[in-house]
Design a protein around this motif. Structure first.
Motif, PDB file in Angstrom:
ATOM      1  N   LEU A 184       0.843  -1.192   0.000  1.00  0.00           N
ATOM      2  CA  LEU A 184       0.000   0.000   0.000  1.00  0.00           C
ATOM      3  C   LEU A 184       0.881   1.246   0.000  1.00  0.00           C
ATOM      4  O   LEU A 184       1.916   1.300   0.670  1.00  0.00           O
ATOM      5  CB  LEU A 184      -0.899   0.012   1.237  1.00  0.00           C
ATOM      6  CG  LEU A 184      -1.970  -1.088   1.318  1.00  0.00           C
ATOM      7  CD1 LEU A 184      -2.707  -0.991   2.651  1.00  0.00           C
ATOM      8  CD2 LEU A 184      -2.946  -0.980   0.161  1.00  0.00           C
ATOM      9  N   THR A 186       0.018 -10.431 -10.274  1.00  0.00           N
ATOM     10  CA  THR A 186      -0.577  -9.289  -9.560  1.00  0.00           C
ATOM     11  C   THR A 186      -0.526  -8.003 -10.376  1.00  0.00           C
ATOM     12  O   THR A 186      -1.085  -6.993  -9.951  1.00  0.00           O
ATOM     13  CB  THR A 186       0.152  -9.049  -8.222  1.00  0.00           C
ATOM     14  OG1 THR A 186       1.476  -8.542  -8.484  1.00  0.00           O
ATOM     15  CG2 THR A 186       0.255 -10.321  -7.407  1.00  0.00           C
ATOM     16  N   ASN A 209      -4.151   3.760 -13.277  1.00  0.00           N
ATOM     17  CA  ASN A 209      -4.080   3.802 -11.815  1.00  0.00           C
ATOM     18  C   ASN A 209      -3.299   5.021 -11.320  1.00  0.00           C
ATOM     19  O   ASN A 209      -3.728   5.716 -10.396  1.00  0.00           O
ATOM     20  CB  ASN A 209      -3.427   2.516 -11.286  1.00  0.00           C
ATOM     21  CG  ASN A 209      -4.303   1.295 -11.507  1.00  0.00           C
ATOM     22  OD1 ASN A 209      -5.517   1.413 -11.657  1.00  0.00           O
ATOM     23  ND2 ASN A 209      -3.692   0.131 -11.548  1.00  0.00           N
ATOM     24  N   SER A 220      -5.908   5.989  -1.113  1.00  0.00           N
ATOM     25  CA  SER A 220      -5.657   4.557  -0.892  1.00  0.00           C
ATOM     26  C   SER A 220      -5.787   3.823  -2.227  1.00  0.00           C
ATOM     27  O   SER A 220      -6.392   4.317  -3.180  1.00  0.00           O
ATOM     28  CB  SER A 220      -6.656   3.989   0.111  1.00  0.00           C
ATOM     29  OG  SER A 220      -7.965   3.989  -0.448  1.00  0.00           O
ATOM     30  N   ASN A 221      -5.225   2.617  -2.265  1.00  0.00           N
ATOM     31  CA  ASN A 221      -5.362   1.796  -3.473  1.00  0.00           C
ATOM     32  C   ASN A 221      -6.832   1.508  -3.775  1.00  0.00           C
ATOM     33  O   ASN A 221      -7.244   1.475  -4.940  1.00  0.00           O
ATOM     34  CB  ASN A 221      -4.605   0.478  -3.299  1.00  0.00           C
ATOM     35  CG  ASN A 221      -3.105   0.672  -3.311  1.00  0.00           C
ATOM     36  OD1 ASN A 221      -2.625   1.785  -3.533  1.00  0.00           O
ATOM     37  ND2 ASN A 221      -2.370  -0.394  -3.071  1.00  0.00           N
ATOM     38  N   GLU A 222      -7.622   1.316  -2.725  1.00  0.00           N
ATOM     39  CA  GLU A 222      -9.047   1.022  -2.919  1.00  0.00           C
ATOM     40  C   GLU A 222      -9.756   2.194  -3.580  1.00  0.00           C
ATOM     41  O   GLU A 222     -10.595   2.000  -4.477  1.00  0.00           O
ATOM     42  CB  GLU A 222      -9.718   0.697  -1.581  1.00  0.00           C
ATOM     43  CG  GLU A 222      -9.341  -0.645  -0.977  1.00  0.00           C
ATOM     44  CD  GLU A 222      -7.926  -0.639  -0.379  1.00  0.00           C
ATOM     45  OE1 GLU A 222      -7.380   0.463  -0.154  1.00  0.00           O
ATOM     46  OE2 GLU A 222      -7.375  -1.732  -0.159  1.00  0.00           O
ATOM     47  N   GLU A 223      -9.418   3.425  -3.157  1.00  0.00           N
ATOM     48  CA  GLU A 223     -10.025   4.603  -3.786  1.00  0.00           C
ATOM     49  C   GLU A 223      -9.701   4.653  -5.274  1.00  0.00           C
ATOM     50  O   GLU A 223     -10.565   4.923  -6.108  1.00  0.00           O
ATOM     51  CB  GLU A 223      -9.504   5.882  -3.126  1.00  0.00           C
ATOM     52  CG  GLU A 223     -10.041   6.181  -1.739  1.00  0.00           C
ATOM     53  CD  GLU A 223      -9.412   7.466  -1.189  1.00  0.00           C
ATOM     54  OE1 GLU A 223     -10.005   8.537  -1.408  1.00  0.00           O
ATOM     55  OE2 GLU A 223      -8.337   7.380  -0.572  1.00  0.00           O
ATOM     56  N   PHE A 227      -8.721   2.175  -7.343  1.00  0.00           N
ATOM     57  CA  PHE A 227      -9.327   1.075  -8.105  1.00  0.00           C
ATOM     58  C   PHE A 227     -10.827   1.291  -8.285  1.00  0.00           C
ATOM     59  O   PHE A 227     -11.386   0.967  -9.346  1.00  0.00           O
ATOM     60  CB  PHE A 227      -9.066  -0.267  -7.424  1.00  0.00           C
ATOM     61  CG  PHE A 227      -7.610  -0.631  -7.351  1.00  0.00           C
ATOM     62  CD1 PHE A 227      -6.707  -0.182  -8.308  1.00  0.00           C
ATOM     63  CD2 PHE A 227      -7.116  -1.428  -6.317  1.00  0.00           C
ATOM     64  CE1 PHE A 227      -5.360  -0.505  -8.241  1.00  0.00           C
ATOM     65  CE2 PHE A 227      -5.769  -1.755  -6.241  1.00  0.00           C
ATOM     66  CZ  PHE A 227      -4.890  -1.299  -7.207  1.00  0.00           C
ATOM     67  N   GLU A 228     -11.469   1.838  -7.260  1.00  0.00           N
ATOM     68  CA  GLU A 228     -12.909   2.086  -7.367  1.00  0.00           C
ATOM     69  C   GLU A 228     -13.211   3.088  -8.474  1.00  0.00           C
ATOM     70  O   GLU A 228     -14.125   2.896  -9.276  1.00  0.00           O
ATOM     71  CB  GLU A 228     -13.445   2.607  -6.025  1.00  0.00           C
ATOM     72  CG  GLU A 228     -14.952   2.838  -6.042  1.00  0.00           C
ATOM     73  CD  GLU A 228     -15.472   3.380  -4.713  1.00  0.00           C
ATOM     74  OE1 GLU A 228     -16.683   3.662  -4.644  1.00  0.00           O
ATOM     75  OE2 GLU A 228     -14.662   3.529  -3.770  1.00  0.00           O
ATOM     76  N   SER A 237     -12.453   1.552 -12.035  1.00  0.00           N
ATOM     77  CA  SER A 237     -13.469   0.589 -12.474  1.00  0.00           C
ATOM     78  C   SER A 237     -14.747   1.271 -12.948  1.00  0.00           C
ATOM     79  O   SER A 237     -15.458   0.739 -13.802  1.00  0.00           O
ATOM     80  CB  SER A 237     -13.793  -0.387 -11.335  1.00  0.00           C
ATOM     81  OG  SER A 237     -14.378   0.304 -10.243  1.00  0.00           O
TER      82      SER A 237
END
Length: 928
Positions: A254, A288, A474, A622-625, A627-628, A631
């Motif tokens: 992260l 990955t 990304n 964050s990585n989640e932010e 990627f969301e 997508s």
């Protein structure tokens, strides 16, 4: 006509009908150990089998590849790419050369229209846009307008070529950069042509062509000279490569990015030594990585020094092809063919590599690289201290951190104040004042009632520039989120920072708009400036006049931060001495900080309106932010929309008038386009090469001389040889444009060869493109010295150290060297592309014997050199004898190695260059 020495030609039943292919599986059935071969070698093998004609490609060539081992043969092998990719800087001289061949063919009574590309060529106009305007919503339009004003003549030539040549397409300006267009659109994975199916392969006239390796396509950068030969049907010959396996394990932690990973890999592979080798990536960590992550790694192959960084085709490749709007039929064809022909990624453990380098991705940390080489990795947590060391060690400046300088007290006490004169072109309310205290310098600039201080380490350029990163959603979305969060905290970019956003395709701006992030970037002045290569190739444009004046008159060591791949000396901007590569997210962060001498882990980027400190961690997504958002905003429709109109161009392109004559009509008064001098009056018979006698050294150079040092690149001044030439022809300074834009005129380019402002010639007392004319002892620019030598028919040499010619595949680095009268280069080692290009222009590359160099042989560069054993017959790796006579008449001799690395290279050299060889072949065919 292709032959089939191993009887392995088979038929593949596909939705497009039955297609012929050369079966590697059948070779396995014959007992050949294909499974042990790296995938990239398998593709070379298929290429040789399919193109076998028992003349240009022989059974011995095939056996050399088939018998590849971790310590491969040093024999040369041929490669015939399926297509060629060009950008306009190298594309224009290639078109000029082919048009010149046509013109010479007509003068010799031949049908010039028979000279055409024999394989498909895609030329993407992406290297001409310059960041003249920035930080506004009109920047893009004005930069495009200026681009057409400067380059209209060149664009007319390219538009002419599109209709005059067969197999030649042009992507107009403003549509994207060649690598991203190639990755997202042109590359197909496999090609169907003339009833055959085979792997998509290419060479490109940009050294970052290997970016497409990320999608499983073998391709690498060559000089324009090699590319032209491939276009005209010649195989590219090179020594059988070692293949270094890059084993990836783990996954990125992260807070790290693909950029951090690739800068880590750059240092790792440079340290291992991969120059001239293939790199192939494998291991569980590969699963990955997305294809854009893989392409980010592959893009940096020239920075590693390798030829390719290959990623075999697998399920992730197919997913990417679907997301980028490749047809379902094409995707199924790729899968079917690769699985049928042992080119699908599996059974990696069976492959034998020449050596293996391992990287655990878990250990990657935030990273930057610089200040003048991509492999000079610096961990972000050490950046501030490293800056101080570099400032002291390289620039001789004592470094005191800004927080200990007490600049406010300097304002009050004044110290030693040195006001400078205001330039007449400056706004009337500009004031530039130099404050000195304890030997340290801070330059106070006042503009429009705003006052700020510049000092060593100030960031004056922050560029979200294309190529390495803008193909990766990304990190681009990440940069937008950093901007959004910074804006929410009330931060702004510092007023002395020149900001820019130059994506590699229009898809990027589409998804930034859909994510509502383009507004946030623009609020920080990261406005769109164009779709093309900008800062990485020296098209940063001028610094604002008040900044440029402050830097120039006070010799400040200022910095650029960019998300690109090249940061060689004077490449980004001649006034910027420190240039750092980093992720797009960090580019935004350093633009907010306004300086690089800051510890982003512990010091605030700035303060919000309530004087609360704002740290990097406060605005880092964050990585989640990330990627969301990705997508939600990225879809095949974006690629369909933008690439559906890729060849149309804007109204300016559509309205551009281009000549219709199949033989180009040269304008004798043009300072942009001129018939190439290499073929005019060329004889149909070759003259055998002679020994070199009583040569003088034009330049004596050290290690790591790049093609940027050699080749004309970027802007040039009115006092340069090229500038004087243009002034004499009535071209004002403001219309000089760049060397790159004038690559179609040899008169400009030869004057800019070895004219880099940072080149260090040991014969000269000055930095820059100067030398000593040894017979007279007079110091002058390199071009003028070469002209004086030409008057006395004196052959010339260049002496150099290790890694001579590293960097971009610049054909003019070899063309200019040849036109200056250089007959040979003697170096400790060469980068692959430039050595090949020297041969392609009839310049003999020589290498010191093991343990020898200019220092051990006590060569000052002022001696006379004679080189024997050339005319007695050349062969691969032949040792030649060098006789040296110094100024006192003392003599000595030593051996050097001829770096003509293959039989075909010997032929090219004997003909005076590769295109001379091709043209004589054409004349012989036409006579028969």
């Amino acid at each position: 006509m292709s032959l089939d020495p191993y009887q392995i030609k088979r038929s593949l039943s596909t939705p497009q009908g039955d297609l012929t292919y050369w079966s590697l599986f059948e070779l396995c059935q014959q007992g050949k150990s294909i499974q042990k071969l790296p995938f990239s070698i398998r593709i070379l093998l298929e290429n040789a089998l399919r193109n076998f004609d028992d003349f240009a490609i022989t059974k011995e060539n095939i056996d050399t590849i088939l018998n590849w081992s971790p310590s491969p043969s040093d024999k040369d092998i041929p490669f015939k790419p399926a297509r060629v990719l060009m950008q306009d800087f190298t594309g224009v001289p290639a078109v000029v050369d082919i048009a010149s061949l046509r013109a010479e063919a007509v003068r010799k009574g031949k049908d010039g229209q028979k000279i055409n590309p024999l394989i498909p060529v895609d030329l993407v106009i992406d290297h001409s846009v310059q960041v003249d305007y920035f930080g506004t919503n009109y920047s893009y339009k004005k930069n495009v307008d200026v681009e057409y004003e400067r380059n209209g003549e060149r664009y007319q030539l390219l538009k002419w070529a599109q209709t005059a040549f067969d197999n030649f397409s042009v992507v107009p300006p403003g549509m994207g950069i060649c690598h991203q267009v190639n990755l997202e659109y042109l590359a197909q994975g496999v090609i169907v042509r003339d009833g055959q199916i085979f792997p998509d392969t290419l060479v490109g006239t940009d050294s970052h062509t290997p970016m497409v390796n990320g999608i499983g396509v073998v391709g690498w950068g060559v000089g324009g000279i090699e590319a032209e030969a491939a276009i005209l049907g010649q195989p590219i010959n090179f020594i059988m490569p070692e293949v270094v396996g890059l084993k990836l394990t783990g996954s990125l932690p992260l807070g790290t990015t693909a950029t951090d990973m690739v800068l880590t890999i750059t240092q790792l592979l440079r340290s291992h030594g991969v120059v001239g080798k293939f790199v192939e990536v494998f291991g569980p960590g590969l699963d990955t990585l997305s294809v854009p992550d893989r392409a980010t790694i592959a893009n940096m192959s020239p920075e590693f020094g390798c030829t390719v960084t290959y990623f075999p085709i697998d399920d992730r490749t197919l997913d990417y092809m679907a997301k980028t709007n490749r047809s379902e039929e094409q995707i199924k064809l790729v899968e079917q063919y690769c699985k049928e022909n042992l080119l699908w990624r599996k059974d990696e453990e069976q492959i034998e590599y020449s050596s293996v380098v391992e990287l655990n991705l878990d250990n990657v940390e935030p990273t930057v690289a610089g200040p003048k080489r991509p492999q000079d990795k610096i961990l972000l947590r050490e950046f501030k201290s490293k800056f101080g060391e570099i400032l002291q060690d390289v620039h001789g400046r004592e470094y005191i951190p800004i927080d200990k300088r007490d600049v406010s007290r300097w304002y009050e006490e004044g110290g030693s104040s040195q006001p400078t004169e205001q330039a007449s072109s400056m706004p009337s309310d500009v004031e530039i004042e130099t404050k000195l205290r304890d030997g340290l310098k801070t330059v106070v600039v006042k503009l429009h009632n705003e006052k700020f201080a510049l000092h060593d380490g100030s960031v004056v350029i922050a560029a979200l520039t294309s190529c390495t990163n803008t193909s990766n959603p990304n990190v681009m979305i990440g940069a937008g989120l950093v901007a959004q969060k910074a804006r929410q905290r009330g931060l702004d970019v510092k007023p002395w920072v020149k900001t820019s956003l130059a994506p590699g395709s229009k898809v990027v701006t589409d998804y930034l708009i859909k994510a509502n992030l383009l507004d946030d970037l623009e609020a920080l002045r990261f406005h769109l400036v164009g779709y093309g290569c900008t800062s990485c190739i020296g098209n940063s444009g001028p610094l604002p006049k008040h900044i440029a004046k402050a830097v120039e008159e006070n010799d400040l060591v200022v910095a650029s931060v960019l998300s690109g791949n090249r940061n060689f000396e004077a490449r980004v901007h001649p006034q910027v001495k420190m240039n750092y590569l980093m992720s797009p997210m960090l580019v935004v962060a350093y633009a907010l900080a306004g300086r690089v001498d800051i510890d982003l882990n512990s010091e605030p980027l700035g303060y919000d309106p309530n004087l609360e400190p704002v740290y990097l961690k406060d605005i880092w997504p964050s990585n989640e932010e990330i990627f969301e958002v990705v997508s939600k905003v990225l879809s095949p429709g974006d690629f369909e929309k933008n690439y559906g109109e890729i060849f149309e161009g804007n109204e300016q392109w559509k309205n551009l008038e281009a000549p219709k004559d199949p033989v180009y009509q040269w304008n004798e008064k043009s300072t942009y386009i001129k018939e190439a001098p290499f073929f005019d009056g060329i004889s149909e018979e070759i003259a055998e090469p002679k020994d070199i006698k009583n040569a003088h050294v034009l330049l004596k150079l050290g290690d790591s001389i790049t093609t940027d040092h050699i080749s004309p690149a970027g802007a040039f001044s009115e006092v340069s040889a090229a500038g004087k030439f243009l002034l004499e022809r009535g071209v004002p300074k403001e219309n000089f444009n760049s060397y790159g834009s004038r690559r179609g005129n040899d008169e400009i380019m030869v004057r800019g060869t070895f004219a880099n402002v940072r080149i260090k010639n040991e014969l000269s007392t000055k930095e820059g493109g100067y030398t000593i004319h040894i017979p007279s002892g007079e110091e002058m620019n390199v071009y003028d010295a070469a002209q004086k030598y030409k008057e006395t028919n004196t052959p010339l040499l260049v002496l150099a150290g290790k890694e001579y010619g590293s960097g971009s595949s610049r054909d003019w680095a070899a063309k200019g060297t040849s036109l200056l009268g250089v007959k040979a280069v003697l170096a400790e080692s060469y980068e692959r592309i430039h050595r090949s290009n020297l041969v392609g222009m009839g310049v003999l590359p020589l290498q010191y014997a093991e343990g020898d160099n200019a220092e051990t042989l006590e060569l000052s560069g002022k001696e006379k050199f004679s080189i024997e054993n050339i005319e007695s017959g050349l062969e691969v790796g032949k040792r030649l004898l060098v006789h040296v006579e110094n100024e006192d008449g003392q003599r000595k001799s030593f051996e050097v190695i001829s770096r003509l690395d293959s039989g075909i290279e010997i032929e090219y050299f004997k003909h005076g260059g590769i295109l001379n060889y091709v043209f004589r072949q054409f004349l012989q065919r036409d006579n028969s």
